[in-house]
Design a protein around this motif. Structure first.
Motif, short mmCIF file in Angstrom:
data_model
loop_
_atom_site.label_atom_id
_atom_site.label_comp_id
_atom_site.label_asym_id
_atom_site.label_seq_id
_atom_site.Cartn_x
_atom_site.Cartn_y
_atom_site.Cartn_z
N ALA A 279 0.81 -1.22 0.00
CA ALA A 279 0.00 0.00 0.00
C ALA A 279 0.84 1.27 0.00
N SER A 280 2.07 1.22 0.54
CA SER A 280 2.87 2.45 0.61
C SER A 280 3.22 2.96 -0.78
N THR B 128 -5.97 8.88 1.97
CA THR B 128 -5.51 9.36 0.66
C THR B 128 -6.68 9.42 -0.30
N GLY C 67 -3.30 13.22 1.20
CA GLY C 67 -3.00 11.94 1.84
C GLY C 67 -1.56 11.87 2.29
N THR D 263 0.22 4.32 -2.49
CA THR D 263 -0.18 5.66 -2.01
C THR D 263 0.34 6.75 -2.94
N THR E 35 -1.54 5.85 5.45
CA THR E 35 -1.71 4.51 4.88
C THR E 35 -1.31 3.43 5.88
N GLY F 249 -6.72 5.12 5.05
CA GLY F 249 -5.70 6.02 5.61
C GLY F 249 -5.87 7.47 5.23
N GLY G 171 -4.16 3.11 8.07
CA GLY G 171 -5.21 2.40 7.33
C GLY G 171 -4.96 0.90 7.32
N VAL H 244 -4.97 2.23 1.68
CA VAL H 244 -4.69 3.59 1.18
C VAL H 244 -5.89 4.51 1.42
#
Length: 325
Positions: A64-65, A266, A273, A68, A278, A264, A281, A261
């Protein structure tokens, strides 16, 4: 720098910004979920369960990072799960053939990065909407992985390599340390570098960003390549954790990554975001899934609950955006 460029590139985002306030509310939500689960389940606060939650959240976070950054540009990468599967299978083959975990890790990262770069080329050079380009890539990667593996499963990797996903250091799972490292790098990159601010500017207003002189195409290539490389990193963690690789390893990974994402904070519309959001999240999503397991909720209900959480996150995003306008 022209006046337009000054408008397109916002000053470095303060941790007391609107983004930070949204992260604060999500932290409160995570604590509230913890409090509820602690009341409902005797085993929730056990050390083993807490470490398990952190490990699972870190695995989701790695995918997910990178995603993002793509969403910050108002794009989407639907191929991350399939990318994890192909990268894991190729990295596992290299480790088996050469006996070198280091070479396998480098191959997995390179494979993931190349897939991300191809996504970026389709979005920038061919001008295909990211949703369509990465959805097509998802099917291409699935086809390649199933053809490459031909129904086989790779297993039995060196004990040292398995420590990456399964080992502990000072009582904490090693993936948690990796999470902290990449959380710091991602936050500093997005919040404190010119490239990070340009990514926010592209998501907020791509036309103004282009007119201000920001190399939009190169920045988009960068974010898709980073997203792919992080999927490659996740493939290494999964390969080490599971001690096996097969063609369907990534089928259940895309939706949780996208959910992390959006939960979190975004925005799907870009420009809003944080990487830290994230992480929160991913933590909230993992806590919910962990809570359902502890409470013996049927696995059939878990995708339904995840989907409802994603819809609520998008609805809140749209409502916040309309209010801001």
């Amino acid at each position: 720098m022209t006046d337009i460029s000054k408008e397109a590139i916002a000053p470095p985002r303060s941790f007391l910004s609107q983004d930070a306030i949204q992260v604060f509310y999500r932290l409160l939500a995570a604590l509230l979920i913890c409090a509820v689960l602690a009341v409902l389940s005797d085993s929730f606060l056990s050390l083993g369960n807490i470490l398990n939650v952190l490990r699972q959240a870190s695995l989701t976070f790695f995918i997910a990072s990178g995603l993002t950054l793509v969403v910050l540009t108002a794009g989407l990468d639907l191929s991350v799960g399939a990318n994890v599967a192909l990268s894991a299978c190729i990295a596992g083959t290299v480790i088996h053939k050469t006996g070198s975990p280091a070479l396998g890790i480098l191959t997995g990262l390179a494979c993931g990065g190349m897939v991300g770069l191809l996504n970026g080329v389709m979005v920038t050079a061919l001008r295909i909407p990211s949703f369509i380009a990465t959805y097509g890539m998802l099917w291409v990667l699935n086809g390649l992985t199933y053809w490459y593996m031909a129904g086989e499963t790779l297993h039995g990797f060196p004990a040292g390599f398995r420590q990456i996903g399964s080992g502990y250091l000072f009582g904490l799972p090693i993936p948690v340390y990796l999470l902290l490292v990449f959380l710091g790098i991602g936050t500093l990159f997005a919040q404190r570098t010119v490239w990070g601010q340009e990514i926010y500017a592209i998501g907020a207003n791509p036309v103004a960003a282009r007119l201000s002189g920001i190399p939009v195409a190169r920045r988009l290539l960068l974010v898709y390549a980073v997203s792919g490389t992080m999927a490659g990193l996740a493939s290494i963690i999964f390969l080490s954790r599971l001690n096996s690789a097969e063609a369907d390893i990534g089928e259940s990974l895309t939706l949780p990554a996208i959910a992390a994402v959006l939960i979190g904070g975004t925005s799907l519309f870009g420009g809003v975001g944080t990487v830290f959001g994230t992480f929160i999240g991913a933590l909230i999503l993992t806590l919910v899934l962990n809570g359902m397991n502890l409470l013996s909720v049927s696995a059939n209900w878990q995708p339904l609950v995840t989907g409802i959480i994603v819809i609520l996150a998008v609805w809140l995003d749209m409502k916040t955006r309309r209010r801001a306008q």
